[in-house]
Design a protein around this motif. Structure first.
Motif, PDB file in Angstrom:
ATOM      1  N   THR A  83       0.832  -1.202   0.000  1.00 33.77           N
ATOM      2  CA  THR A  83       0.000   0.000   0.000  1.00 33.77           C
ATOM      3  C   THR A  83       0.869   1.254   0.000  1.00 33.77           C
ATOM      4  OG1 THR A  83      -1.752  -1.173   1.168  1.00 33.77           O
ATOM      5  CG2 THR A  83      -1.820   1.226   1.245  1.00 33.77           C
ATOM      6  N   ALA A  84       1.955   1.237   0.769  1.00 35.20           N
ATOM      7  CA  ALA A  84       2.835   2.403   0.870  1.00 35.20           C
ATOM      8  C   ALA A  84       3.554   2.700  -0.440  1.00 35.20           C
ATOM      9  CB  ALA A  84       3.848   2.187   1.991  1.00 35.20           C
ATOM     10  N   ILE A  85       3.884   1.662  -1.211  1.00 34.65           N
ATOM     11  CA  ILE A  85       4.664   1.884  -2.428  1.00 34.65           C
ATOM     12  C   ILE A  85       3.835   1.791  -3.705  1.00 34.65           C
ATOM     13  CG2 ILE A  85       6.814   1.129  -1.366  1.00 34.65           C
ATOM     14  CD1 ILE A  85       6.505  -1.532  -2.864  1.00 34.65           C
ATOM     15  N   GLU A  86       2.533   1.558  -3.594  1.00 35.70           N
ATOM     16  CA  GLU A  86       1.718   1.309  -4.777  1.00 35.70           C
ATOM     17  C   GLU A  86       1.734   2.452  -5.782  1.00 35.70           C
ATOM     18  OE1 GLU A  86      -2.372   0.664  -3.848  1.00 35.70           O
ATOM     19  OE2 GLU A  86      -2.491   2.419  -2.581  1.00 35.70           O
ATOM     20  N   GLY A  87       1.919   3.676  -5.339  1.00 38.31           N
ATOM     21  CA  GLY A  87       1.945   4.798  -6.270  1.00 38.31           C
ATOM     22  C   GLY A  87       3.247   4.916  -7.038  1.00 38.31           C
ATOM     23  N   ASN A  88       4.223   4.066  -6.737  1.00 34.71           N
ATOM     24  CA  ASN A  88       5.542   4.176  -7.360  1.00 34.71           C
ATOM     25  C   ASN A  88       5.852   3.091  -8.378  1.00 34.71           C
ATOM     26  OD1 ASN A  88       6.418   6.490  -5.821  1.00 34.71           O
ATOM     27  ND2 ASN A  88       6.381   5.133  -4.067  1.00 34.71           N
ATOM     28  N   PHE A  89       4.939   2.185  -8.595  1.00 34.09           N
ATOM     29  CA  PHE A  89       5.171   1.165  -9.614  1.00 34.09           C
ATOM     30  C   PHE A  89       3.845   0.672 -10.168  1.00 34.09           C
ATOM     31  CE2 PHE A  89       4.535  -1.395  -5.852  1.00 34.09           C
ATOM     32  CZ  PHE A  89       3.913  -2.529  -6.310  1.00 34.09           C
ATOM     33  N   ARG A  90       3.918   0.011 -11.322  1.00 37.55           N
ATOM     34  CA  ARG A  90       2.730  -0.575 -11.934  1.00 37.55           C
ATOM     35  C   ARG A  90       2.996  -2.037 -12.224  1.00 37.55           C
ATOM     36  NH1 ARG A  90       1.900   3.468 -16.746  1.00 37.55           N
ATOM     37  NH2 ARG A  90       3.325   4.809 -15.678  1.00 37.55           N
ATOM     38  N   THR A  91       1.958  -2.849 -12.058  1.00 38.37           N
ATOM     39  CA  THR A  91       2.058  -4.268 -12.378  1.00 38.37           C
ATOM     40  C   THR A  91       0.682  -4.777 -12.759  1.00 38.37           C
ATOM     41  OG1 THR A  91       2.701  -6.457 -11.577  1.00 38.37           O
ATOM     42  CG2 THR A  91       1.732  -4.961  -9.968  1.00 38.37           C
ATOM     43  N   ASN A  92       0.651  -5.868 -13.502  1.00 37.19           N
ATOM     44  CA  ASN A  92      -0.627  -6.475 -13.814  1.00 37.19           C
ATOM     45  C   ASN A  92      -0.898  -7.675 -12.903  1.00 37.19           C
ATOM     46  OD1 ASN A  92       1.242  -8.240 -14.858  1.00 37.19           O
ATOM     47  ND2 ASN A  92       0.309  -8.398 -16.878  1.00 37.19           N
ATOM     48  N   LEU A  93      -0.060  -7.869 -11.881  1.00 40.41           N
ATOM     49  CA  LEU A  93      -0.251  -8.945 -10.913  1.00 40.41           C
ATOM     50  C   LEU A  93      -1.208  -8.503  -9.817  1.00 40.41           C
ATOM     51  CD1 LEU A  93       3.452 -10.089 -10.437  1.00 40.41           C
ATOM     52  CD2 LEU A  93       1.675 -11.263 -11.733  1.00 40.41           C
TER      53      LEU A  93
END
Length: 81
Positions: free
Chosen positions: A66-76
């Protein structure tokens, strides 16, 4: 100007962010920044795989994502990760 002592150092979250983002102060500029980012990720992974780190990492895994979700993208999905 941000400076860090040479050798092994312990950083909190804010200092870690400054360390991995520092570019202009590094004579190697982007190459130095990329190397520091790899170092920090490697240490996080190493600490996460120790038994004591694994226990705390598993219990905090969702919070970490949750803390890092704005810093990467994934389709998992969270379950797939």
């Amino acid at each position: 100007m941000i400076t860090f002592e040479e050798g092994l150092i312990h950083l909190n979250g804010e200092k870690t962010r400054e360390y991995v983002r520092m570019r202009k102060e590094d004579p190697r500029e982007d190459l130095g920044r990329q190397e520091r980012q790899r170092q920090v990720i490697q240490v996080i992974l190493e600490k996460g795989t120790t038994m004591s780190g694994l226990t705390s990492s598993i219990s905090n895994f969702k919070g970490l994502l949750t803390a890092i979700e704005g810093n990467f993208r994934t389709n998992l999905s969270l379950e797939a990760m």
